[in-house]
Design an enzyme around this catalytic site. Structure first.
Site, PDB file in Angstrom:
ATOM      1  N   ASN A  99       0.940  -1.098   0.171  1.00 19.52           N
ATOM      2  CA  ASN A  99      -0.124  -0.016  -0.012  1.00 19.52           C
ATOM      3  C   ASN A  99       0.731   1.249  -0.031  1.00 19.52           C
ATOM      4  OD1 ASN A  99      -1.785   1.964   0.398  1.00 19.52           O
ATOM      5  ND2 ASN A  99      -2.495   1.195   2.565  1.00 19.52           N
ATOM      6  N   TRP A 100       0.957   2.045  -1.246  1.00 15.00           N
ATOM      7  CA  TRP A 100       1.980   3.116  -1.314  1.00 15.00           C
ATOM      8  C   TRP A 100       1.458   4.168  -0.737  1.00 15.00           C
ATOM      9  CZ3 TRP A 100       4.274   2.930  -6.886  1.00 15.00           C
ATOM     10  CH2 TRP A 100       5.238   1.829  -7.104  1.00 15.00           C
ATOM     11  N   LYS A 101       0.213   4.118  -0.485  1.00 18.05           N
ATOM     12  CA  LYS A 101      -0.493   5.595   0.246  1.00 18.05           C
ATOM     13  C   LYS A 101      -0.312   6.688  -0.867  1.00 18.05           C
ATOM     14  CE  LYS A 101      -0.458   3.349   4.645  1.00 18.05           C
ATOM     15  NZ  LYS A 101      -0.380   3.379   6.182  1.00 18.05           N
ATOM     16  N   HIS A 160      -9.724   1.246   4.663  1.00 18.94           N
ATOM     17  CA  HIS A 160      -8.464   1.572   5.287  1.00 18.94           C
ATOM     18  C   HIS A 160      -8.673   2.386   6.562  1.00 18.94           C
ATOM     19  CE1 HIS A 160      -4.364   2.643   6.407  1.00 18.94           C
ATOM     20  NE2 HIS A 160      -3.916   1.543   5.862  1.00 18.94           N
ATOM     21  N   GLU A 199      -7.158   4.779   7.736  1.00 21.69           N
ATOM     22  CA  GLU A 199      -6.989   6.180   7.059  1.00 21.69           C
ATOM     23  C   GLU A 199      -8.263   6.820   6.675  1.00 21.69           C
ATOM     24  OE1 GLU A 199      -3.156   5.657   5.087  1.00 21.69           O
ATOM     25  OE2 GLU A 199      -2.429   5.069   7.269  1.00 21.69           O
ATOM     26  N   GLU A 237      -5.535  -4.675  10.604  1.00 25.15           N
ATOM     27  CA  GLU A 237      -4.612  -3.613  10.625  1.00 25.15           C
ATOM     28  C   GLU A 237      -4.773  -2.869  12.243  1.00 25.15           C
ATOM     29  OE1 GLU A 237      -2.542  -2.556   6.803  1.00 25.15           O
ATOM     30  OE2 GLU A 237      -4.268  -1.425   6.851  1.00 25.15           O
ATOM     31  N   GLY A 279       2.127   2.788  10.582  1.00 22.66           N
ATOM     32  CA  GLY A 279       2.968   3.628  10.784  1.00 22.66           C
ATOM     33  C   GLY A 279       3.739   4.382  11.743  1.00 22.66           C
ATOM     34  N   SER A 324       3.181  -1.780  10.541  1.00 23.54           N
ATOM     35  CA  SER A 324       4.675  -1.694  10.872  1.00 23.54           C
ATOM     36  C   SER A 324       5.283  -3.108  10.701  1.00 23.54           C
ATOM     37  CB  SER A 324       4.817  -1.304  12.212  1.00 23.54           C
ATOM     38  OG  SER A 324       4.378   0.067  12.443  1.00 23.54           O
ATOM     39  N   GLY A 373       2.659  -1.043   4.375  1.00 23.17           N
ATOM     40  CA  GLY A 373       2.662   0.635   4.035  1.00 23.17           C
ATOM     41  C   GLY A 373       4.142   0.927   3.922  1.00 23.17           C
ATOM     42  N   GLY A 374       4.749   1.494   4.872  1.00 26.55           N
ATOM     43  CA  GLY A 374       6.114   2.228   4.715  1.00 26.55           C
ATOM     44  C   GLY A 374       7.180   1.190   4.090  1.00 26.55           C
TER      45      GLY A 374
HETATM   46  P1  PGA Z   1       2.701   0.532   7.756  1.00 25.90           P
HETATM   47  O1  PGA Z   1       1.079   0.752   6.950  1.00 25.90           O
HETATM   48  O2  PGA Z   1       3.252  -0.814   7.165  1.00 25.90           O
HETATM   49  O3  PGA Z   1       3.326   1.704   7.105  1.00 25.90           O
HETATM   50  O4  PGA Z   1       2.643   0.424   9.266  1.00 25.90           O
HETATM   51  C1  PGA Z   1       0.317  -0.209   6.847  1.00 25.90           C
HETATM   52  C2  PGA Z   1      -0.959   0.002   6.377  1.00 25.90           C
HETATM   53  O5  PGA Z   1      -1.353   1.246   6.687  1.00 25.90           O
HETATM   54  O6  PGA Z   1      -1.566  -0.634   5.309  1.00 25.90           O
END
Ligand code: PGA
Length: 262
Positions: free
Chosen positions: A9-11, A107, A109, A179, A185, A225, A246-247
């Site tokens: 997930n590149w966001k 998600h 977010e 999640e 994050g 994470s 994500g990251g």
């Molecule tokens: P993260 O994000 O790996 O940066 O914690 C995961 C996500 O929100 O899908």
């Protein structure tokens, strides 16, 4: 056997040339070290880069007979509406016309910053299924809910209200991502025990609603994470079928290390 999945997930990250560089690096690594047959990689860039990702996903883009892919491509969100006067939105019909395979929905977010409710998530899931796109549906509790011991109630409600209107055939197309919001994050990861406990709980909800076979075939990913240093111990759990990353999906080395941690 259900599939192992690592979804990146590149966001809202990367300039166009950086996206190109990352896809270059990733496909080079996948050439050197192909994933095992039971592992599927999915890349979910921002909307403007979906076509770019599609250009990179085929192992041999010049050979129409060869359908081998390095990875599948997914979007990060979709409109709950059909095509029409919704400035800024992207419809499931548009995603289907771009041969999209997957789309993240709900998600945390989007729930937190864009006010997405379970009801809206259910509508988005329906739109995607109408257009033959598999939804990757996110669920998970915030820290205060875990501290109050409410994490199972929260996740049960998200899964029930977001997904359990589907029939079993429709549900067979769903991927779930657990999640915990406090782990996204933040560098804080759920322990392998916490992840396994929640994944087993989610699978038991699915089994109760649709039966054991449907539950056994559903891939449930962990997100929050997840990185090369903890992927192996998370993925070693019987109900953890991979990760929504994500990251660490923004670095080819890290993402490959996670994709090969099964
Ligand atoms: P993260 O994000 O790996 O940066 O914690 C995961 C996500 O929100 O899908």
């Amino acid at each position: 056997m259900r599939k192992h999945i690592v979804a990146g997930n590149w966001k809202m990250n990367l300039a166009y040339d950086e996206a190109e560089e990352l896809l270059d690096a990733l496909t080079q690594k996948l050439d050197e070290q192909p994933l095992d047959e039971n592992t599927m990689m999915i890349i979910c860039p921002s909307f403007p880069y979906l076509e770019l990702a599609e250009d990179y996903c085929h192992v041999d883009p010049d050979d129409e007979e060869n359908e081998d892919t390095y990875f599948m491509v997914g979007a990060q969100d979709v409109s709950a509406n059909d095509n029409g006067a919704y400035t800024g939105e992207v419809s499931a019909e548009m995603l289907e016309s771009m041969a999209m395979d997957f789309c993240i929905v709900g998600h945390s977010e989007r729930r937190a910053y864009f006010g997405e409710s379970d009801e809206m998530i259910a509508k988005k899931v329906n739109k995607l299924l109408e257009h033959y796109i598999s939804p990757i549906v996110c669920c998970g509790e915030v820290l205060a809910e875990r501290e109050a011991g409410k994490q199972f109630d929260v996740v049960r409600k998200q899964i029930t209200d977001g997904l359990f209107h589907l029939n079993a055939d429709e549900f067979a197309n769903i991927v779930i991502a657990y999640e915990p919001v406090w782990a996204i994050g933040t560098g804080k990861t759920a322990t392998p025990e916490q992840a396994q406990e929640m994944h087993a709980f989610i699978r038991s909800l699915i089994a109760e609603k649709y039966g054991k076979e449907v539950a056994d075939n559903c891939s449930i990913l962990y997100g929050g994470s997840c990185k090369p240093g903890n992927a192996k111990e998370l993925f070693a759990n019987p109900d953890v079928d991979g990760g929504l990353i994500g990251g660490a999906s923004l670095k080819a080395d890290d993402f490959m290390a996670i994709a090969t941690a099964f």
